[in-house]
Design an enzyme around this catalytic site. Structure first.
Site, short mmCIF file in Angstrom:
data_model
loop_
_atom_site.label_atom_id
_atom_site.label_comp_id
_atom_site.label_asym_id
_atom_site.label_seq_id
_atom_site.Cartn_x
_atom_site.Cartn_y
_atom_site.Cartn_z
N GLU A 1 -6.00 6.00 -3.54
CA GLU A 1 -6.25 5.23 -2.32
C GLU A 1 -7.00 3.92 -2.62
O GLU A 1 -6.83 2.94 -1.90
CB GLU A 1 -7.02 6.07 -1.30
N HIS B 1 1.90 4.13 -3.17
CA HIS B 1 2.10 5.58 -2.98
C HIS B 1 3.51 6.02 -3.39
O HIS B 1 3.68 6.99 -4.13
CB HIS B 1 1.84 5.97 -1.53
N HIS C 1 0.83 -1.21 0.00
CA HIS C 1 0.00 0.00 0.00
C HIS C 1 0.87 1.26 0.00
O HIS C 1 0.70 2.14 -0.86
CB HIS C 1 -0.90 -0.03 1.25
N GLU C 2 1.79 1.34 0.96
CA GLU C 2 2.55 2.58 1.16
C GLU C 2 3.73 2.72 0.20
O GLU C 2 3.94 3.78 -0.39
CB GLU C 2 3.04 2.66 2.61
#
Length: 449
Positions: free
Chosen positions: A296, A265, A260-261
């Site tokens: 997101e 991102h 996710h991070e």
């Protein structure tokens, strides 16, 4: 190998990978001076890097890696990357003529380019601990009165105070599926997440993940118990910084958190800096869609990717909580969430996220950002068969709606694709599994979206 050093009373944890490389550096030690730098000079990003939240962050990408392999226009990197004494030159951007902005709009660009405080930091109450004690002592009937160090304007709060019920049915169904299968949220958490990890275990897992992605030494890792979320990807004083909440880091969920991070991102942020739309003026000239809910939504999909049971519980509960926060007080919301989450501390955390920004929480009101996760997930799943996910990552911080018209303008040299996206057939299978486990159908999504 890991060793510990005390500097100015602070315990620093340093991980070594062949040559020593800095992985964890507490935020308070992030100064211009050189502290235990293996190359005699602190690794630093260009000054133009902004200090923003992960929802809107652009990250720079500089490495000592050899030229990327040729083929399909995407450079897939998966080898370890060491620290550089100074950033190497960025590839030149293609010369692309963009429509001119009107004078008034150019002036607005200049205004927006000034550094603004992060809204997520501004809406974090400064008296959380004392209000939490009052709330628990009142047998959950007290409505917290929050105080903010740097309050945001009422106009900004109003902008984020509108909740949607568009996907409320799907959110409730997803949570009921989990409760039917596991009995309680706590049992679901233990069965699918496993045990909580120690700080040393977290750093070990992060190091292994960075090795897979070829980004060892590029990101500062900060393990803390002072986060409203499970993790966040920001830039602090020119350094990409991953903060991880030690209270929620579970053994089977941590890799999803890193996908996710870092895998979403961070990589999309790095790729964004290569593109003609890497700055706000370029986005405006090309009239791009907002990066959310795609950003997101994609990151949230990657959080559950490859789980044996990829239930979208967290995205569903956040969506539900925000909707009901917009209609009820803090204490009423807390009681309502009891049907899904028994643990009062966990319920407090969800209520706090939904009510942050408010001063008097006895009134209806919400901070609506948390609905973006389920919103983005369902929109991406709706169009999953049309989306080129490698290209969506390579183009940076863009919406899936803009991919087709941007691909001819894109700079593809030196883009980086996370390891879990390199096998597209397997990735597609996992998206289908997420649909199946959460009882989502294409017919339903076509009706909704």
């Amino acid at each position: 190998m890991m060793f510990q050093v005390k500097v100015s009373g602070q315990l620093l944890f340093i991980l070594q990978h062949f040559s020593p490389e800095l992985l964890h550096w507490p935020e308070m030690e992030m100064t211009r001076q050189c502290v235990l730098s293996p190359l005699g000079n602190s690794y630093r990003w260009p000054k133009r890097t902004q200090h923003l939240s992960s929802a809107s962050q652009d990250y720079g990408a500089y490495s000592c890696s050899p030229p990327p392999p040729q083929g399909r226009g995407l450079a897939l990197q998966g080898h370890p990357i060491g620290l550089c004494p100074r950033p190497i030159s960025m590839p030149k951007r293609a010369c692309i003529k963009l429509p001119k902005l009107a004078k008034g709009r150019r002036a607005q660009d200049g205004k927006n380019s000034a550094r603004k405080p992060c809204i997520l930091s501004a809406i974090k109450p400064s008296n959380v601990d004392s209000e939490k004690i009052k709330f628990f002592k009142s047998d959950f009937t007290y409505n917290p009165q929050f105080v903010y160090s740097s309050p945001v304007s009422p106009q900004v709060l109003e902008k984020h105070n509108t909740a949607s019920d568009r996907f409320l049915t799907q959110a409730v169904r997803i949570m009921e599926l989990a409760l039917h299968k596991y009995g309680t949220y706590e049992k679901f958490e233990q069965a699918t997440g496993g045990n909580l990890l120690t700080k040393n275990q977290i750093w070990s897992h992060v190091k292994k993940y960075m090795e897979k992605e070829g980004c060892v030494g590029e990101i500062v890792v900060h393990v803390t118990d002072d986060l409203l979320s499970r993790a966040s990807m920001t830039v602090l004083q020119g350094r990409p910084t991953l903060s991880i909440n030690v209270n929620t880091a579970r053994e089977h969920w941590l890799e999803g958190l890193l996908r996710h991070e870092i895998g979403t991102h961070y990589f999309r942020g790095m790729n964004n800096r290569l593109q003609p739309w890497g700055q706000g003026a370029g986005r405006q000239r090309l009239n791009l869609h907002p990066l959310n809910p795609t950003e997101e939504g994609l990151a949230s999909i990657h959080s559950v990717l490859f789980r044996p049971d990829p239930l979208l519980w967290r995205a569903a509960l956040l969506y539900y909580t925000v909707y009901h926060a917009s209609r009820t007080s803090f204490s009423q919301l807390f009681r309502d969430l009891g049907q899904f989450v028994r643990d009062p501390v966990t319920r407090w955390d969800y209520c706090l996220r939904a009510k942050r920004g408010q001063t008097d929480t006895s009134q209806p009101g919400c901070f609506s950002k948390d609905q973006v996760y389920l919103d983005g997930i369902l929109k991406i799943l709706r169009y999953r068969q049309r989306i080129d996910f490698q290209l969506l990552t390579a183009l940076g911080k863009v919406s899936y709606e803009d991919v087709e018209r941007l691909k001819g303008l894109a700079v593809m040299e030196h883009v980086r694709i996370p390891h879990f996206l390199q096998n597209q057939a397997r990735y597609t299978e996992q998206l289908h599994k997420i649909m199946e486990v959460n009882q989502l159908t294409d017919e339903e999504l076509r009706t909704l979206i």
